[in-house]
Design a protein around this motif. Structure first.
Motif, PDB file in Angstrom:
ATOM      1  N   SER A  54       0.811  -1.220   0.000  1.00 44.19           N
ATOM      2  CA  SER A  54       0.000   0.000   0.000  1.00 44.19           C
ATOM      3  C   SER A  54       0.842   1.266   0.000  1.00 44.19           C
TER       4      SER A  54
ATOM      5  N   GLY B  10      -5.492   2.861  -2.868  1.00 44.13           N
ATOM      6  CA  GLY B  10      -6.135   2.623  -4.159  1.00 44.13           C
ATOM      7  C   GLY B  10      -5.206   2.818  -5.340  1.00 44.13           C
TER       8      GLY B  10
ATOM      9  N   ASN C 118      -3.432  -7.509  -5.574  1.00 47.65           N
ATOM     10  CA  ASN C 118      -4.757  -7.737  -4.994  1.00 47.65           C
ATOM     11  C   ASN C 118      -5.865  -7.356  -5.969  1.00 47.65           C
ATOM     12  N   GLU C 119      -7.031  -7.801  -5.678  1.00 43.04           N
ATOM     13  CA  GLU C 119      -8.188  -7.617  -6.564  1.00 43.04           C
ATOM     14  C   GLU C 119      -8.395  -6.152  -6.919  1.00 43.04           C
ATOM     15  N   GLU C 120      -8.189  -5.269  -5.950  1.00 47.43           N
ATOM     16  CA  GLU C 120      -8.442  -3.843  -6.157  1.00 47.43           C
ATOM     17  C   GLU C 120      -7.536  -3.244  -7.228  1.00 47.43           C
ATOM     18  N   HIS C 121      -6.328  -3.813  -7.390  1.00 44.41           N
ATOM     19  CA  HIS C 121      -5.347  -3.211  -8.293  1.00 44.41           C
ATOM     20  C   HIS C 121      -5.241  -3.944  -9.631  1.00 44.41           C
TER      21      HIS C 121
END
Length: 366
Positions: free
Chosen positions: A13, A24, A57-60
């Protein structure tokens, strides 16, 4: 170069580089040196016939896929963690996706290597050692008594063998390490056969191995995206590569060796380290974007959306984004994480998102 499988760990992060780096849009996807992002540099640094395996990760997923496309990696497996479980499960996913005798070169996505040729030579040496069954760690030749890194102590009478791993020291202890010699900074780069890693994990942390295998056995594949089962993945204990396995290897049946790096390595763990590797003018200032300085020296100023003026300052960091501004001196730049903690505790979006958010069809500005 010799054959190996590069594994890029891109799940961090990067909170210490707020406000540019946010959960994000973390630092590995930022361009902080050169013309490509740290992630893209990690993917292209080691020339090999196999495309890298990326664990993020899924978000990236859209960030990773788009940046891979930009550097012509269109067939890269992107392993998506549904939740963060630290680096040991992430590396295990990559090992399970590789041939057992394949040598893995596991590297973070957020580091600077200035001497590319020297890095290739170090990796060649590490691959040779790994081919004989060793776990190999890369240790950076220390340039000063740094208190933010773990240290590797080399065995006195055995070439390349590791005697022990040492936690981040205080300044007095770090000074002693430099005086004594035989210590290097742990770069967080590991070279090991997939089968050796899985054997070591079964020896030291069979719980991580069994739960990761279970999640990986129910794999959903969507193009380049590989998703382990979320419910099973959530059962995996969260642990780092170092704590789960590497630090337990010295004195065990699994040999662990170190290859020293002297290649201009930097993990960009804070704004002062970014300033260190940035181009400087005659006053020692690193300036990015629309900036003006007067009577200011040895400072880092980064403007992304408006004019930023800094007058009569020395040794400061100023980072401007459309929704947040950071001002600190270089000595306190490690404390930026406290700002992020405050934002999270206050449920403020500035810790998570920029106004511009990555989407598969482009970007969206709030």
């Amino acid at each position: 170069m010799k054959s190996f499988q590069t594994v890029i760990m891109a799940g961090g992060s990067g909170t210490r580089l707020w406000p540019l780096s946010r959960s994000g849009f973390p630092k590995q996807f930022l361009t902080l040196s050169g013309n490509t992002s740290l992630f893209q540099q990690a993917c292209t640094r080691l020339k090999n016939e196999l495309p890298p395996i990326v664990v993020t990760n899924e978000e990236h997923r859209f960030l990773a896929a788009e940046q891979l496309r930009e550097v012509n990696f269109n067939k890269t497996k992107i392993l998506l963690e549904p939740v963060g479980k630290n680096t040991a499960p992430a590396m295990t996913l990559a090992a399970l996706e590789s041939e057992e005798e394949q040598i893995l070169v596991v590297t973070p996505a957020d580091q600077i290597i200035q001497d590319a040729k020297g890095f290739e030579l170090a990796i060649d040496s590490a691959v040779d050692m790994a081919s004989e069954g060793a776990v190999v760690v890369l240790g950076v030749k220390p340039t000063h008594p740094h208190t933010g890194y773990g240290y590797i102590k080399s065995a006195a009478n055995e070439l390349a063998f590791v005697e022990s791993f040492v936690e981040k020291p205080d300044l007095e202890t770090a000074d002693k390490y430099l005086e004594q010699g035989g210590y290097s900074w742990n770069a967080g780069i590991f070279v090991v056969k997939a089968s050796v890693w899985l054997k070591a994990l079964s020896t030291f942390r069979p719980d991580i191995l069994s739960t990761t295998q279970a999640a990986h056995s129910v794999l959903n594949i969507d193009g380049n995206f590989f998703r382990p089962d979320r419910v099973l993945f959530e059962k995996i204990p969260a642990e780092s590569i170092d704590y789960a396995v590497i630090e337990k290897c010295p004195g065990s049946e699994i040999p662990v060796k170190v290859v020293e790096l002297d290649v201009g390595w930097n993990d960009l763990g804070s704004w002062d380290s970014v300033a260190d590797i940035s181009d400087k003018n005659e006053d020692g200032n690193s300036l990015t974007g629309d900036t003006f300085t007067s009577g200011t020296k040895n400072s880092y100023v980064n403007a992304t959306s408006r004019l930023v003026s800094v007058i009569g300052m020395n040794g400061v960091v100023v980072v401007e984004t459309p929704d947040a501004v950071l001002v600190t001196n270089k000595q306190n730049s490690q404390s930026v994480k406290h700002v992020v903690e405050h934002l999270k505790n206050s449920d403020r979006e500035e810790s998570v998102l920029h106004r511009k958010v990555a989407r598969p069809w482009g970007g969206m500005t709030a």
